[in-house]
Design a protein around this motif. Structure first.
Motif, mmCIF file in Angstrom:
data_model
loop_
_atom_site.group_PDB
_atom_site.id
_atom_site.type_symbol
_atom_site.label_atom_id
_atom_site.label_comp_id
_atom_site.label_asym_id
_atom_site.label_seq_id
_atom_site.Cartn_x
_atom_site.Cartn_y
_atom_site.Cartn_z
ATOM 1 N N LEU A 1 -8.333 8.994 -1.287
ATOM 2 C CA LEU A 1 -8.901 7.850 -1.990
ATOM 3 C C LEU A 1 -7.869 6.757 -2.235
ATOM 4 O O LEU A 1 -8.174 5.572 -2.161
ATOM 5 C CB LEU A 1 -9.493 8.301 -3.330
ATOM 6 N N ARG A 2 -6.641 7.144 -2.523
ATOM 7 C CA ARG A 2 -5.623 6.129 -2.834
ATOM 8 C C ARG A 2 -5.317 5.243 -1.623
ATOM 9 O O ARG A 2 -4.792 4.141 -1.770
ATOM 10 C CB ARG A 2 -4.352 6.794 -3.334
ATOM 11 N N THR A 3 -5.658 5.736 -0.422
ATOM 12 C CA THR A 3 -5.463 4.921 0.773
ATOM 13 C C THR A 3 -6.330 3.666 0.711
ATOM 14 O O THR A 3 -5.965 2.621 1.240
ATOM 15 C CB THR A 3 -5.797 5.729 2.038
ATOM 16 N N VAL A 4 -7.494 3.780 0.061
ATOM 17 C CA VAL A 4 -8.379 2.627 -0.096
ATOM 18 C C VAL A 4 -7.648 1.506 -0.821
ATOM 19 O O VAL A 4 -7.728 0.336 -0.435
ATOM 20 C CB VAL A 4 -9.669 3.011 -0.854
ATOM 21 N N ASP A 5 -6.912 1.854 -1.866
ATOM 22 C CA ASP A 5 -6.186 0.839 -2.637
ATOM 23 C C ASP A 5 -5.141 0.132 -1.783
ATOM 24 O O ASP A 5 -4.920 -1.075 -1.916
ATOM 25 C CB ASP A 5 -5.506 1.479 -3.852
ATOM 26 N N VAL A 6 -4.505 0.893 -0.889
ATOM 27 C CA VAL A 6 -3.505 0.300 0.003
ATOM 28 C C VAL A 6 -4.148 -0.752 0.898
ATOM 29 O O VAL A 6 -3.641 -1.868 1.056
ATOM 30 C CB VAL A 6 -2.829 1.385 0.866
ATOM 31 N N HIS A 7 -5.295 -0.426 1.471
ATOM 32 C CA HIS A 7 -5.960 -1.371 2.372
ATOM 33 C C HIS A 7 -6.584 -2.534 1.608
ATOM 34 O O HIS A 7 -6.684 -3.642 2.160
ATOM 35 C CB HIS A 7 -7.001 -0.642 3.213
ATOM 36 N N ILE A 8 -6.987 -2.312 0.372
ATOM 37 C CA ILE A 8 -7.461 -3.427 -0.456
ATOM 38 C C ILE A 8 -6.321 -4.421 -0.662
ATOM 39 O O ILE A 8 -6.515 -5.644 -0.553
ATOM 40 C CB ILE A 8 -7.975 -2.921 -1.820
ATOM 41 N N ARG A 9 -5.131 -3.928 -0.956
ATOM 42 C CA ARG A 9 -3.966 -4.820 -1.131
ATOM 43 C C ARG A 9 -3.661 -5.577 0.153
ATOM 44 O O ARG A 9 -3.373 -6.782 0.121
ATOM 45 C CB ARG A 9 -2.737 -4.011 -1.575
ATOM 46 N N ARG A 10 -3.745 -4.900 1.296
ATOM 47 C CA ARG A 10 -3.493 -5.566 2.575
ATOM 48 C C ARG A 10 -4.551 -6.628 2.857
ATOM 49 O O ARG A 10 -4.242 -7.713 3.360
ATOM 50 C CB ARG A 10 -3.470 -4.531 3.700
ATOM 51 N N LEU A 11 -5.812 -6.295 2.548
ATOM 52 C CA LEU A 11 -6.891 -7.249 2.765
ATOM 53 C C LEU A 11 -6.705 -8.464 1.873
ATOM 54 O O LEU A 11 -6.871 -9.613 2.330
ATOM 55 C CB LEU A 11 -8.242 -6.591 2.493
ATOM 56 N N ARG A 12 -6.372 -8.238 0.626
ATOM 57 C CA ARG A 12 -6.134 -9.364 -0.292
ATOM 58 C C ARG A 12 -5.038 -10.283 0.252
ATOM 59 O O ARG A 12 -5.168 -11.508 0.241
ATOM 60 C CB ARG A 12 -5.725 -8.835 -1.670
ATOM 61 N N LYS A 13 -3.969 -9.695 0.715
ATOM 62 C CA LYS A 13 -2.853 -10.476 1.243
ATOM 63 C C LYS A 13 -3.283 -11.276 2.473
ATOM 64 O O LYS A 13 -2.891 -12.442 2.641
ATOM 65 C CB LYS A 13 -1.694 -9.543 1.609
ATOM 66 N N ALA A 14 -4.131 -10.680 3.308
ATOM 67 C CA ALA A 14 -4.535 -11.344 4.555
ATOM 68 C C ALA A 14 -5.476 -12.510 4.310
ATOM 69 O O ALA A 14 -5.484 -13.477 5.080
ATOM 70 C CB ALA A 14 -5.191 -10.330 5.488
#
Length: 229
Positions: A193-206
């Motif tokens: 589940l914590r992987t979701v948070d990582v990709h949310i941060r990447r998406l926000r940055k993009a």
């Protein structure tokens, strides 16, 4: 809404017949069943565009049908409008928490249900047709795999693209990390589940551009939603 496929799960014969007639008159293709077990089979045999699901039905209950559909990789994205005679706030919250997109308490006006279904279909039709999806100042082209914000093309990785598309198909809806994991990576994924948070941060940055607001809203103890900016 010609051609849209509805699955109507309702065990009141008179109400089912009335709703089927009204929706067919509006151009929808409608399949009906009074049984929750059959509803699950029908949904997987021929994926509907939207499901109208009564809570109290024969066989598997509507709330359990909703839960199983949300866990299904094939059906997880299908909008669900629940019908129920249960008026208590806790029941409404339970239905929405289980994954229903909308909730209508009996007795209701068929005209209101038609309006709610039409509103959902207007939202999801672009994605179904492969047309561009626009939410706020962000536009996603699912054919060209291109995302533009404020006339500026964004560079997204494949996972961030899928995550953004999933969000944009249901703007304003709050998704838990588990729902995002199932919807973007699939129910068979062994990703944590914590992987979701990582990709949310990447998406926000993009998708962030100087001077523009962040369209991804973090909802404490619930998950994330994508809002128009």
């Amino acid at each position: 809404m010609s051609g849209a496929k509805l699955l109507l799960v309702e065990d009141d014969p008179a109400l089912s017949e009335l709703l089927e007639f009204r929706f067919r008159k509006e151009g929808y293709s409608v399949r009906c069943t009074p049984d929750g077990d059959e509803a699950l089979i029908l949904a997987h045999e021929d994926l509907p565009d939207l499901i109208i699901l009564d809570w109290m039905i024969e066989g598997t209950s509507g709330i359990e049908v909703c839960r199983q559909l949300r866990r299904s990789k094939q059906c997880a994205h299908v909008p669900i409008i629940m019908l129920t005679a249960r008026e208590a706030e806790d029941d409404r919250v339970r239905g929405l928490d289980t994954g229903a997109d909308d909730y209508l308490t009996k007795p209701f006006s068929p005209r209101e249900l038609l309006a709610r279904v039409a509103a959902v279909m207007r939202r999801i039709r672009p994605a179904l047709a492969g047309e561009s999806i626009k939410v706020g100042d962000i536009q996603l082209d699912p054919i060209a795999f291109k995302v533009v914000r404020n006339n500026q093309q964004l560079q997204l990785g494949p996972t961030e693209y899928r995550l953004l598309k999933f969000f944009m198909e249901s703007p304003g809806r709050v998704f838990s990390r588990g729902q995002l994991l199932d919807g973007v990576w699939g129910t068979d994924s062994d990703i944590e589940l914590r992987t979701v948070d990582v990709h949310i941060r990447r998406l926000r940055k993009a998708i962030m551009i100087d001077g523009l607001s962040d369209p991804i809203r973090t909802v404490r103890a619930a998950g994330y939603s994508f809002e128009a900016t």
